[in-house]
Design an enzyme around this catalytic site. Structure first.
Site, mmCIF file in Angstrom:
data_model
loop_
_atom_site.group_PDB
_atom_site.id
_atom_site.type_symbol
_atom_site.label_atom_id
_atom_site.label_comp_id
_atom_site.label_asym_id
_atom_site.label_seq_id
_atom_site.Cartn_x
_atom_site.Cartn_y
_atom_site.Cartn_z
ATOM 1 N N ASN A 12 0.881 -1.172 0.000
ATOM 2 C CA ASN A 12 0.000 0.000 0.000
ATOM 3 C C ASN A 12 0.914 1.217 0.000
ATOM 4 O O ASN A 12 1.484 1.558 1.033
ATOM 5 C CB ASN A 12 -0.902 -0.022 1.240
ATOM 6 C CG ASN A 12 -1.718 1.265 1.382
ATOM 7 O OD1 ASN A 12 -1.755 2.083 0.458
ATOM 8 N ND2 ASN A 12 -2.359 1.440 2.527
ATOM 9 N N LYS A 14 0.178 4.207 -0.222
ATOM 10 C CA LYS A 14 -0.440 5.427 0.342
ATOM 11 C C LYS A 14 -0.163 6.600 -0.610
ATOM 12 O O LYS A 14 -0.056 6.363 -1.824
ATOM 13 C CB LYS A 14 0.045 5.674 1.774
ATOM 14 C CG LYS A 14 -0.154 4.418 2.639
ATOM 15 C CD LYS A 14 -0.001 4.632 4.116
ATOM 16 C CE LYS A 14 -0.209 3.306 4.844
ATOM 17 N NZ LYS A 14 -0.165 3.443 6.308
ATOM 18 N N HIS A 99 -9.484 1.485 4.781
ATOM 19 C CA HIS A 99 -8.223 1.672 5.503
ATOM 20 C C HIS A 99 -8.465 2.602 6.694
ATOM 21 O O HIS A 99 -9.272 3.540 6.612
ATOM 22 C CB HIS A 99 -7.146 2.249 4.579
ATOM 23 C CG HIS A 99 -5.791 2.169 5.193
ATOM 24 N ND1 HIS A 99 -5.353 3.084 6.130
ATOM 25 C CD2 HIS A 99 -4.796 1.266 5.047
ATOM 26 C CE1 HIS A 99 -4.133 2.740 6.527
ATOM 27 N NE2 HIS A 99 -3.774 1.643 5.883
ATOM 28 N N GLU A 101 -6.884 4.989 7.795
ATOM 29 C CA GLU A 101 -6.665 6.413 7.510
ATOM 30 C C GLU A 101 -7.906 7.031 6.865
ATOM 31 O O GLU A 101 -8.226 8.196 7.100
ATOM 32 C CB GLU A 101 -5.408 6.569 6.633
ATOM 33 C CG GLU A 101 -4.154 6.275 7.467
ATOM 34 C CD GLU A 101 -2.985 5.700 6.703
ATOM 35 O OE1 GLU A 101 -2.956 5.762 5.467
ATOM 36 O OE2 GLU A 101 -2.078 5.160 7.374
ATOM 37 N N GLU A 171 -5.378 -4.542 10.660
ATOM 38 C CA GLU A 171 -4.341 -3.529 10.857
ATOM 39 C C GLU A 171 -4.627 -2.762 12.151
ATOM 40 O O GLU A 171 -5.422 -1.809 12.142
ATOM 41 C CB GLU A 171 -4.333 -2.547 9.683
ATOM 42 C CG GLU A 171 -4.073 -3.204 8.334
ATOM 43 C CD GLU A 171 -3.490 -2.223 7.328
ATOM 44 O OE1 GLU A 171 -2.462 -2.558 6.739
ATOM 45 O OE2 GLU A 171 -4.037 -1.124 7.151
ATOM 46 N N GLY A 177 2.558 2.576 10.738
ATOM 47 C CA GLY A 177 3.492 3.674 10.559
ATOM 48 C C GLY A 177 4.210 4.088 11.833
ATOM 49 O O GLY A 177 4.856 5.129 11.879
ATOM 50 N N SER A 215 3.482 -1.936 10.404
ATOM 51 C CA SER A 215 4.927 -2.026 10.643
ATOM 52 C C SER A 215 5.514 -3.399 10.326
ATOM 53 O O SER A 215 6.388 -3.890 11.045
ATOM 54 C CB SER A 215 5.253 -1.602 12.076
ATOM 55 O OG SER A 215 4.825 -0.265 12.310
HETATM 56 P P1 13P Z 1 3.087 0.530 7.699
HETATM 57 O O1 13P Z 1 3.572 -0.788 7.139
HETATM 58 O O2 13P Z 1 3.807 1.713 7.166
HETATM 59 O O3 13P Z 1 2.972 0.484 9.179
HETATM 60 O O4 13P Z 1 1.563 0.711 7.149
HETATM 61 C C1 13P Z 1 0.681 -0.326 7.256
HETATM 62 C C2 13P Z 1 -0.530 -0.002 6.469
HETATM 63 O O5 13P Z 1 -1.285 0.892 6.824
HETATM 64 C C3 13P Z 1 -0.784 -0.760 5.242
HETATM 65 O O6 13P Z 1 -2.057 -0.511 4.739
#
Ligand code: 13P
Length: 259
Positions: A12, A14, A99, A101, A171, A177, A215
């Protein structure tokens, strides 16, 4: 479950990337993925403006691609939205929906996420439905109630046949992150809960892929992917570096042989 489930590694990106760096990343990932594509499923979910570039570079390669969100509508006066059919025109086969976010910054409800999952399926995309609890919810002991309700919203809307075609990504919001991954035991515990919840709806849903995200790095992928109910990963930051992403794919391949 005796049946062998295939491992997945999905990137992903982002809101990262520019044309020149994408080209180098996609090329390197496609080259590295070629030797693993028989054993595992690998994909990348890119920012929508780069779908055409992704299609041009990945067509004929052993790697899937997709988007990070879709509209619940097919067309209409929805400024800024992207229809699933539009992504399909660029060869996308995957769509992340819900997601954390988007849930947090765009106020997406579990009901909206469920309707996005159904829209993706109707367009022929595989929805990767994200669910997960916040740190406050975990500390309050409500993790199962939270992720259970997020999953139920999707299962309530879809038929069993539709639900067989989704992918779930667990997640935990506090692990995204932050560099602070859930431990393999914490992740496995939630995955086992989610698998049981799926089976409660219908026994055939035991085969739904359950990915872990938050992560994931080359250093922790092996132990995470070695868990009985973890079918791979949804990778954020580490999907932007081809060596890290490919090292994670390698761990998924190792784990798929170990089962
Ligand atoms: P990270 O791997 O950067 O923690 O992000 C995970 C994520 O949100 C994947 O959709």
């Amino acid at each position: 479950m005796a049946e062998q489930r295939v491992k997945w590694v999905i990137g992903n990106w982002k809101m990262h990337g520019r044309l020149a760096e994408n080209a180098a990343l996609l090329q390197a990932v496609a080259d590295g993925a070629a030797a693993m594509a028989d054993a595992i499923r690998i994909g990348v979910c890119v920012p929508t403006p780069y779908l055409a570039q992704t299609q041009a570079l990945l067509s004929g390669k052993s790697l899937a691609w997709g988007v990070q969100d879709i509209s619940t509508y097919t067309h209409g006066a929805y400024t800024g939205e992207v229809a699933a059919e539009m992504a399909c025109e660029f060869g996308a086969t995957l769509a992340i929906v819900g997601h954390s976010e988007r849930r947090a910054y765009h106020a997406e409800s579990s009901e909206l996420v469920a309707s996005k999952a159904r829209r993706a399926l109707q367009a022929g995309l595989t929805p990767i439905v994200c669910i997960g609890e916040t740190l406050e919810e975990r500390e309050a002991g409500t993790t199962e109630a939270v992720v259970g309700a997020q999953l139920d919203a999707v299962l309530n809307l879809l038929s069993v046949e539709e639900a067989q075609r989704i992918v779930i990504a667990y997640e935990p919001v506090w692990a995204i992150g932050t560099g602070r991954s859930a431990t393999a035991e914490q992740a496995q515990e939630v995955h086992a809960f989610l698998r049981a919840r799926l089976v409660q709806k219908d026994a055939s849903l035991a085969c739904v892929a359950l990915l872990y995200g938050g992560s994931v790095k080359p250093e922790n992928a092996q132990v995470l992917f070695g868990q009985a109910d973890i079918d791979g990963g949804l990778i954020g930051g580490a999907s932007l570096k081809s060596e890290d992403f490919l090292a994670i794919c390698e761990q998924a391949k190792v784990a798929s042989h170990a089962h």
